[in-house]
Design a protein around this motif. Structure first.
Motif, PDB file in Angstrom:
ATOM      1  N   LYS A  46       0.944  -1.138   0.092  1.00 49.65           N
ATOM      2  CA  LYS A  46      -0.074  -0.116   0.279  1.00 49.65           C
ATOM      3  C   LYS A  46       0.693   1.059   0.080  1.00 49.65           C
ATOM      4  O   LYS A  46       0.489   2.282  -0.550  1.00 49.65           O
ATOM      5  CB  LYS A  46      -1.056   0.043   1.098  1.00 49.65           C
ATOM      6  CG  LYS A  46      -1.930  -1.270   1.381  1.00 49.65           C
ATOM      7  CD  LYS A  46      -2.902  -0.835   2.463  1.00 49.65           C
ATOM      8  CE  LYS A  46      -3.771  -2.364   2.636  1.00 49.65           C
ATOM      9  NZ  LYS A  46      -4.486  -2.296   3.748  1.00 49.65           N
ATOM     10  N   ILE A  47       1.858   1.337   0.706  1.00 52.03           N
ATOM     11  CA  ILE A  47       2.682   2.368   0.816  1.00 52.03           C
ATOM     12  C   ILE A  47       3.655   2.669  -0.039  1.00 52.03           C
ATOM     13  O   ILE A  47       3.815   3.811  -0.795  1.00 52.03           O
ATOM     14  CB  ILE A  47       3.423   2.598   2.265  1.00 52.03           C
ATOM     15  CG1 ILE A  47       2.092   2.481   3.231  1.00 52.03           C
ATOM     16  CG2 ILE A  47       4.081   4.004   2.416  1.00 52.03           C
ATOM     17  CD1 ILE A  47       2.721   2.414   4.867  1.00 52.03           C
ATOM     18  N   PHE A  48       4.662   1.741  -0.523  1.00 51.32           N
ATOM     19  CA  PHE A  48       5.575   1.548  -1.478  1.00 51.32           C
ATOM     20  C   PHE A  48       5.402   0.540  -2.402  1.00 51.32           C
ATOM     21  O   PHE A  48       5.980  -0.580  -2.150  1.00 51.32           O
ATOM     22  CB  PHE A  48       6.979   1.240  -0.809  1.00 51.32           C
ATOM     23  CG  PHE A  48       7.220   2.750   0.403  1.00 51.32           C
ATOM     24  CD1 PHE A  48       7.419   3.868  -0.352  1.00 51.32           C
ATOM     25  CD2 PHE A  48       7.468   2.326   1.695  1.00 51.32           C
ATOM     26  CE1 PHE A  48       7.761   4.998   0.678  1.00 51.32           C
ATOM     27  CE2 PHE A  48       7.694   3.629   2.315  1.00 51.32           C
ATOM     28  CZ  PHE A  48       7.972   4.752   1.892  1.00 51.32           C
ATOM     29  N   PRO A  49       4.566   0.480  -3.307  1.00 50.80           N
ATOM     30  CA  PRO A  49       4.189  -0.312  -4.316  1.00 50.80           C
ATOM     31  C   PRO A  49       5.719  -1.172  -4.944  1.00 50.80           C
ATOM     32  O   PRO A  49       6.295  -0.358  -5.665  1.00 50.80           O
ATOM     33  CB  PRO A  49       3.293  -0.011  -5.165  1.00 50.80           C
ATOM     34  CG  PRO A  49       2.885   1.402  -4.462  1.00 50.80           C
ATOM     35  CD  PRO A  49       3.753   1.399  -3.630  1.00 50.80           C
ATOM     36  N   GLY A  50       5.707  -2.410  -4.932  1.00 49.42           N
ATOM     37  CA  GLY A  50       6.677  -2.849  -5.711  1.00 49.42           C
ATOM     38  C   GLY A  50       8.003  -2.967  -4.713  1.00 49.42           C
ATOM     39  O   GLY A  50       9.103  -3.517  -5.473  1.00 49.42           O
ATOM     40  N   LEU A  51       8.197  -2.502  -3.739  1.00 46.95           N
ATOM     41  CA  LEU A  51       9.498  -2.491  -2.749  1.00 46.95           C
ATOM     42  C   LEU A  51       9.651  -3.763  -2.100  1.00 46.95           C
ATOM     43  O   LEU A  51       8.779  -4.407  -1.708  1.00 46.95           O
ATOM     44  CB  LEU A  51       9.164  -1.418  -1.683  1.00 46.95           C
ATOM     45  CG  LEU A  51      10.294  -1.428  -0.517  1.00 46.95           C
ATOM     46  CD1 LEU A  51      11.538  -0.998  -1.424  1.00 46.95           C
ATOM     47  CD2 LEU A  51      10.095  -0.685   0.536  1.00 46.95           C
TER      48      LEU A  51
END
Length: 394
Positions: A378-383
């Motif tokens: 939700k906050i850093f997509p793909g991290l």
């Protein structure tokens, strides 16, 4: 969902009838706050313009550094402040050294966002503040999205002292905006009247005295109504809000775009950064500072080689700064890629070895117990982030 924003336009009349606004009067630069339960605090500082991490924290122990920067590279013999025998701090940031020695300061070298395109400030800052993998992929800020998932965060309210909210805290969670009018500044006689009127009101009198001490020249406006926007005032305002109900603050420091004459231009923003962090510590006090983490980050780094104008151009790998009583500092974090032939990205930039979003995710995890699934989904997509992150050890 759309951004929920309450805009409060502060006229001279409104200013003169609000003690809270008076305390904030010396500054109207971007500064945002969020309120929530708990004791931990988190401050983000956006270093706009692409801060040259290789100038702030210089790898003087790397054999190729001096040749790549013949007029910018320093050594401990020429004023660089040694940190660990390999890296040294720029002398303009000397006021950060006590924090380093107290293990309340760390640097993360060779980090970047996923941005790799034309090195546009606009696009780079968009990705830094939105937290996405691609330009314009996310329409909200990662810090705003974090407010929605922080456990027990019922009061997810942000305040922006500016004419508009910064992207980092833009989103569906409610934001109040304090927009200053150009005629905001009071005249000297009005200030004297306020001092007499509220002499018997200790909280208001204290706010007035503090604001006046913070920047007397700003409070007593020039004829055109303009006031300087000083970083220390912004930091003091943020810290005072964090001493109350607020737990998250964000503001910016500009002036890092050093294409020409960097040796002279770099000093002022470096001093501003040091002053901002020390002001946060001094204003928060020991008890709150011990529960605080400060993350300063920039949209991208700068070229390893200096250019023909004694400056540096837009690059990739950069440097982030962590400060606060809640960290185990006194260290240079991250994996150093080196500066030798074949080690530079595109034969020009510091090779990024870690995603700066991972640093931010680690701080949200440790300060507010934000779950891994929320951080990566939700906050850093793909991290890529898990509980084994190197940045959780700081």
């Amino acid at each position: 969902m759309t951004l929920s924003m309450n805009r409060i336009s502060l006229s001279r009349r409104g200013f003169l009838t609000s003690a809270c606004c008076l305390a904030a009067a010396p500054v109207f630069t971007p500064v945002t706050f969020a309120a929530m339960p708990g004791d931990n605090r988190f401050v983000t500082i956006v270093l706009r313009g692409a801060m040259d991490g290789l100038d702030l924290v210089q790898p003087y122990g790397d054999a190729g550094f001096a040749a790549l920067r013949p007029t910018l590279a320093l050594t401990p013999e020429t004023g660089l402040l040694d940190l660990d025998g390999h890296f040294g701090l720029h002398p303009a940031a000397v006021d950060l050294m006590p924090l380093w020695k107290n293990r309340e300061l760390a640097f993360v070298h060779a980090v970047s966002t996923p941005y790799r395109d034309q090195r546009s400030h606009f696009d780079g800052q968009d990705m830094l503040e939105s937290g996405g993998e691609h330009v314009a992929e996310e329409r909200t800020g990662w810090l705003n999205r974090a407010l929605a998932v922080i456990p027990r965060s019922d009061a997810r309210k942000a305040i922006d002292v500016n004419t508009s909210t910064e992207l980092i805290l833009s989103g569906p969670n409610e934001v109040d905006v304090w927009a200053s009018d150009s005629n905001l500044a009071p005249a000297r006689d009005e200030m004297q009247f306020l001092a007499r009127l509220y002499a018997g009101d200790p909280p208001f009198a204290a706010a007035l005295a503090e604001a006046t001490r913070a920047d007397a020249t700003s409070m007593m406006a020039e004829p055109d109504g303009q006031r300087g926007e000083k970083t220390a005032d912004v930091a003091a305002l943020a810290a005072n809000m964090l001493k109350g109900d607020y737990r998250i603050a964000s503001f910016s420091i500009t002036g890092w775009d050093t294409h020409i004459g960097q040796a002279g231009q770099f000093k002022r923003p470096a001093q501003d950064l040091a002053q901002a962090i020390n002001t946060l510590k001094a204003t928060l006090g020991p008890e709150i500072w011990a529960k605080t983490v400060v993350l300063a980050m920039t949209e991208f780094g700068r070229t390893v080689r200096q250019n023909g104008s004694a400056g540096t151009d837009h690059g990739t790998g950069g440097c982030a700064l962590l400060a606060g009583g809640a960290i185990n500092g006194g260290r240079i974090l991250g994996k150093w890629p080196g500066l030798s032939d074949g080690q530079l990205l595109d034969d020009r930039d510091l090779m990024p070895m870690a995603d700066v979003r991972e640093v931010a995710a680690a701080m949200l995890y440790r300060q507010f117990d934000v779950g891994v699934d929320d951080l990566t989904g939700k906050i850093f997509p793909g991290l890529g982030f898990d509980k084994g992150s190197q940045f959780l050890k700081v």
